[in-house]
Design a protein around this motif. Structure first.
Motif, PDB file in Angstrom:
ATOM      1  N   LEU A 487      -6.900  -6.243  -6.097  1.00  0.00           N
ATOM      2  CA  LEU A 487      -6.697  -6.134  -4.744  1.00  0.00           C
ATOM      3  C   LEU A 487      -7.969  -6.156  -3.846  1.00  0.00           C
ATOM      4  N   PRO A 488      -7.831  -6.643  -2.672  1.00  0.00           N
ATOM      5  CA  PRO A 488      -8.950  -6.801  -1.890  1.00  0.00           C
ATOM      6  C   PRO A 488      -9.688  -5.526  -1.785  1.00  0.00           C
ATOM      7  N   SER A 489     -11.182  -5.500  -1.442  1.00  0.00           N
ATOM      8  CA  SER A 489     -11.849  -4.397  -1.402  1.00  0.00           C
ATOM      9  C   SER A 489     -12.419  -4.252  -0.053  1.00  0.00           C
ATOM     10  N   SER A 490     -12.048  -4.879   0.972  1.00  0.00           N
ATOM     11  CA  SER A 490     -12.705  -4.882   2.268  1.00  0.00           C
ATOM     12  C   SER A 490     -11.904  -3.513   3.185  1.00  0.00           C
ATOM     13  N   ALA A 491     -12.842  -3.174   4.030  1.00  0.00           N
ATOM     14  CA  ALA A 491     -12.323  -1.908   4.588  1.00  0.00           C
ATOM     15  C   ALA A 491     -10.924  -1.947   5.439  1.00  0.00           C
ATOM     16  N   ALA A 492     -10.523  -3.449   5.774  1.00  0.00           N
ATOM     17  CA  ALA A 492      -9.465  -3.659   6.587  1.00  0.00           C
ATOM     18  C   ALA A 492      -8.140  -3.536   5.580  1.00  0.00           C
ATOM     19  N   LYS A 493      -8.481  -3.766   4.376  1.00  0.00           N
ATOM     20  CA  LYS A 493      -7.573  -4.138   3.465  1.00  0.00           C
ATOM     21  C   LYS A 493      -7.372  -3.078   2.010  1.00  0.00           C
ATOM     22  N   LYS A 494      -7.868  -1.836   2.397  1.00  0.00           N
ATOM     23  CA  LYS A 494      -8.237  -0.911   1.420  1.00  0.00           C
ATOM     24  C   LYS A 494      -7.196  -0.191   0.920  1.00  0.00           C
ATOM     25  N   SER A 495      -5.844  -0.265   1.302  1.00  0.00           N
ATOM     26  CA  SER A 495      -4.837   0.494   1.017  1.00  0.00           C
ATOM     27  C   SER A 495      -4.086  -0.193  -0.261  1.00  0.00           C
ATOM     28  N   THR A 496      -3.856   0.821  -1.103  1.00  0.00           N
ATOM     29  CA  THR A 496      -3.412   0.464  -2.576  1.00  0.00           C
ATOM     30  C   THR A 496      -2.094   0.703  -2.703  1.00  0.00           C
ATOM     31  N   LEU A 497      -1.382  -0.275  -3.386  1.00  0.00           N
ATOM     32  CA  LEU A 497      -0.042  -0.598  -3.464  1.00  0.00           C
ATOM     33  C   LEU A 497       0.134   0.096  -4.931  1.00  0.00           C
ATOM     34  N   TRP A 498       0.917   1.029  -5.071  1.00  0.00           N
ATOM     35  CA  TRP A 498       1.049   1.709  -6.520  1.00  0.00           C
ATOM     36  C   TRP A 498       2.650   1.449  -6.851  1.00  0.00           C
ATOM     37  N   HIS A 499       2.712   0.866  -8.073  1.00  0.00           N
ATOM     38  CA  HIS A 499       3.968   0.600  -8.548  1.00  0.00           C
ATOM     39  C   HIS A 499       4.405   1.994  -9.583  1.00  0.00           C
ATOM     40  N   VAL A 500       5.859   2.152  -9.322  1.00  0.00           N
ATOM     41  CA  VAL A 500       6.045   3.583  -9.735  1.00  0.00           C
ATOM     42  C   VAL A 500       7.046   3.142 -10.797  1.00  0.00           C
ATOM     43  N   ASP A 501       7.048   3.394 -12.142  1.00  0.00           N
ATOM     44  CA  ASP A 501       7.814   2.824 -13.152  1.00  0.00           C
ATOM     45  C   ASP A 501       7.856   4.041 -14.224  1.00  0.00           C
ATOM     46  N   ARG A 502       8.972   3.909 -15.047  1.00  0.00           N
ATOM     47  CA  ARG A 502       9.086   4.898 -16.434  1.00  0.00           C
ATOM     48  C   ARG A 502       9.117   4.072 -17.647  1.00  0.00           C
ATOM     49  N   TRP A 503       8.495   4.620 -18.561  1.00  0.00           N
ATOM     50  CA  TRP A 503       8.346   3.776 -19.759  1.00  0.00           C
ATOM     51  C   TRP A 503       8.497   4.911 -21.037  1.00  0.00           C
ATOM     52  N   ASP A 504       9.168   4.418 -22.049  1.00  0.00           N
ATOM     53  CA  ASP A 504       9.296   5.326 -23.231  1.00  0.00           C
ATOM     54  C   ASP A 504       7.817   5.384 -24.002  1.00  0.00           C
ATOM     55  N   PRO A 505       7.535   6.543 -24.508  1.00  0.00           N
ATOM     56  CA  PRO A 505       6.200   6.551 -25.194  1.00  0.00           C
ATOM     57  C   PRO A 505       6.116   5.538 -26.535  1.00  0.00           C
ATOM     58  N   SER A 506       7.081   5.145 -26.980  1.00  0.00           N
ATOM     59  CA  SER A 506       6.930   4.439 -28.198  1.00  0.00           C
ATOM     60  C   SER A 506       6.522   2.941 -27.712  1.00  0.00           C
ATOM     61  N   VAL A 507       6.278   2.504 -26.574  1.00  0.00           N
ATOM     62  CA  VAL A 507       5.925   1.017 -26.272  1.00  0.00           C
ATOM     63  C   VAL A 507       4.539   1.221 -26.061  1.00  0.00           C
ATOM     64  N   CYS A 508       3.757   2.281 -26.014  1.00  0.00           N
ATOM     65  CA  CYS A 508       2.394   2.552 -25.755  1.00  0.00           C
ATOM     66  C   CYS A 508       1.600   1.633 -26.660  1.00  0.00           C
ATOM     67  N   ILE A 509       0.632   0.956 -26.203  1.00  0.00           N
ATOM     68  CA  ILE A 509      -0.295  -0.172 -26.845  1.00  0.00           C
ATOM     69  C   ILE A 509      -1.459   1.094 -27.245  1.00  0.00           C
ATOM     70  N   THR A 510      -1.541   1.117 -28.637  1.00  0.00           N
ATOM     71  CA  THR A 510      -2.373   2.387 -29.102  1.00  0.00           C
ATOM     72  C   THR A 510      -3.886   1.671 -29.283  1.00  0.00           C
ATOM     73  N   SER A 511      -3.944   0.391 -30.013  1.00  0.00           N
ATOM     74  CA  SER A 511      -5.170  -0.072 -30.033  1.00  0.00           C
ATOM     75  C   SER A 511      -5.271  -1.808 -29.952  1.00  0.00           C
ATOM     76  N   VAL A 512      -6.252  -2.425 -29.746  1.00  0.00           N
ATOM     77  CA  VAL A 512      -6.484  -3.902 -29.455  1.00  0.00           C
ATOM     78  C   VAL A 512      -7.733  -4.189 -30.195  1.00  0.00           C
ATOM     79  N   ALA A 513      -7.901  -5.284 -30.884  1.00  0.00           N
ATOM     80  CA  ALA A 513      -9.116  -5.662 -31.404  1.00  0.00           C
ATOM     81  C   ALA A 513      -9.217  -7.188 -31.630  1.00  0.00           C
ATOM     82  N   TRP A 514     -10.459  -7.620 -31.182  1.00  0.00           N
ATOM     83  CA  TRP A 514     -10.945  -9.144 -31.169  1.00  0.00           C
ATOM     84  C   TRP A 514     -11.406  -9.289 -32.650  1.00  0.00           C
TER      85      TRP A 514
END
Length: 542
Positions: A487-514
């Motif tokens: 999102l833009p960081s200027s003073a005129a565009k500082k409002s944040t758009l929040w996305h409200v959603d629900r998810w099951d705990p079993s879909v959680c990504i617990t670890s990533v590795a290169w």
């Protein structure tokens, strides 16, 4: 006489360009940072995975700085996925130390699981198709971006706690992925006095020539559930895949040499090197070179061992108020002593605090920031000379100890859920992050961390996939997401758009590795709470 404000030039074409305010204002310069700390730059000369071939590390002694600056310019100008032409190792490698962590292995019966096979569907713009396979097996899918590449899905049969690639100096050999997981799906941490299912370690082999993966061996610890694992950096001992540090839920921390061959498909592990921190257990690990190991504990203590000297902690101090969820070393050698061991640690915890701890000043930890949100992840980014961290509110960013921006956060991206894990590489500046909403994203951290490096609105995150829970034991893996911008960081565009959603705990990504290996540094593994590990090759389509 007071200061006079300059008027803007009427002729924009003839106006002289503004003077750049120095590299400090742009977020620093990687080539200068490496030169100041005497870190050599190595180019990777190899054939791309999954084609077989030997990887060679060629030091660019004379043209090192010029080659590094050229690569930086090319990567910074690119907002796409990485390429094998970008692979260039810039990480600090402390002096090697020869020591062993011997252990014994006893054959056991093949593990059995009561886990129900998952019903997984893969959804792309072309449509949706179902994928079915059994626990302890792997299945290969065509990458939606490039059909010539394969995406491997591994079913471990239980909650995945951590994944880690074994260091392999020779690319002609297979890749080895160690997975710490539970014996059953939806298994929670054991409660005192209860008989919760124990976990195990699974060693998966990845054969580049055939683009296939299979379970090579399962390792069982004595009355312990592995929670976090970390391979010792550097070349492995002869006859071994490497040295592995294992943090368990029950308290002990094991350091073992993993052999290159096994007598059976299932083995009981009997380690001879056991580390303890009194009255607590370790839940986060980080190697500081080939001999120094740091661990964050559940009671807020931070412990460090020099394993080539003693199994007693070199450093043990109370830093956080509660669980230390992640620790990471500052992998920059001292300007005066390039051969010294790392001594500065960055840690985040469930108390919402970020601490910088110097082993030379054990009781003067510096708290950089504090929030009401728990923190779960942090890692060192060699290409940026800074730490990446979970900022607690779905965002992730970077912070460093440089004088011009010490303690300041620079936003790198966001998820629609809590950031649970992240991984960086010394071969490229791309940061992989996993979230509780089931998504994995790849961000170009080098250009995004600089304040004036790119124009506003041109910073992108590249979503790889997202897991969606449709019904009990039924999931959908969605591909084909468009790049997301900050999102833009200027003073005129500082409002944040929040996305409200629900998810099951079993879909959680617990670890990533290169993958830490030359020529295969674009190999990414990600584990989830329902037991699926995804292995993919992340590269721009040629």
């Amino acid at each position: 006489m007071g200061r006079v404000k300059r008027e803007a030039s009427d002729d924009a074409a003839s106006a002289a360009p503004r003077r750049v305010r120095g590299k400090a204002r742009q977020g620093g310069d990687v080539a200068t940072l490496l030169q100041q700390h005497s870190i050599p730059v190595y180019g990777v000369e190899s054939t791309p995975w999954p084609q077989p071939g030997r990887a060679r590390m060629a030091e660019k002694a004379d043209a090192g700085e010029a080659a590094c600056r050229s690569a930086l310019a090319e990567i910074s100008a690119s907002l796409q996925y990485p390429s094998r032409t970008h692979l260039m190792q810039v990480g600090w490698e402390p002096p090697s130390v020869v020591w062993q962590a011997p252990c014994t292995y006893t054959p056991t019966a093949r593990p059995t699981t009561s886990s129900t096979p998952l019903a997984l569907s893969v959804e792309t713009h072309a449509g949706m198709h179902a994928v079915a396979w059994q626990p302890y097996e792997a299945v290969s899918l065509a990458d939606p971006v490039d059909a010539q590449r394969k995406i491997h899905l591994l079913d471990t049969g239980g909650h995945v706690y951590d994944v880690a690639w074994a260091p392999q100096p020779d690319v002609e050999h297979d890749e080895w992925l160690m997975v710490a997981c539970a014996n059953e799906r939806n298994a929670h941490a054991p409660v005192e006095g209860s008989s919760a299912p124990r976990g195990m370690l699974q060693l998966w082999s990845c054969t580049p020539a055939t683009q296939s993966m299979s379970l090579a061996c399962s390792l069982h610890l004595p009355d312990a559930t592995p929670l976090r694992i970390a391979w010792r950096p550097g070349p492995p001992q002869p006859g071994t895949l490497g040295t592995l540090a294992i943090a368990t839920m029950q308290g002990p921390l094991y350091v073992v040499d993993v052999p290159a061959t096994f007598e059976a498909a299932s083995m009981a592990l009997h380690p001879s090197m056991t580390l303890h921190v009194p009255t607590t257990s370790c839940c986060s690990l980080a190697w500081g070179g080939p001999a120094r190991l740091a661990a964050g504990c559940t009671n807020g203590h931070l412990a460090v061992w020099d394993l080539d000297v003693s199994t007693q902690p070199l450093f043990d101090a109370l830093v956080h108020d509660t669980v230390i969820s992640a620790v990471s070393w500052q992998a920059l050698p001292s300007v005066d002593e390039p051969s010294a061991r790392p001594h500065i640690l960055f840690s985040v915890g469930w108390d919402g605090s970020e601490y910088v701890t110097d082993l030379y000043e054990p009781y003067a930890a510096l708290r950089l920031a504090h929030s009401r949100e728990p923190r779960y992840a942090t890692t060192w980014m060699p290409w940026c000379g800074a730490w990446a961290l979970d900022m607690g509110d779905g965002q992730f960013g970077s912070t460093s100890l440089r004088v011009h921006d010490i303690g300041h956060h620079h936003a790198l991206g966001f998820h629609y859920g809590r950031v649970m894990c992240m991984a960086a590489s010394s071969f490229h500046p791309y940061l992989a992050t996993g979230s509780a909403d089931g998504s994995v994203k790849v961000s170009q951290a080098l250009s995004m961390a600089k304040r004036k490096a790119v124009d506003e609105g041109s910073r992108f995150m590249l979503p790889r996939f997202r897991l969606v829970h449709e019904a009990p034991a039924t999931y959908v893996m969605r591909h084909g997401y468009m790049p997301e911008g900050l999102l833009p960081s200027s003073a005129a565009k500082k409002s944040t758009l929040w996305h409200v959603d629900r998810w099951d705990p079993s879909v959680c990504i617990t670890s990533v590795a290169w993958s830490p290996n030359a020529g295969r540094a674009l190999l990414l593994a990600s584990g989830s709470a329902h037991g699926i590990v995804r292995v993919e090759w992340v590269e721009q389509r040629s």
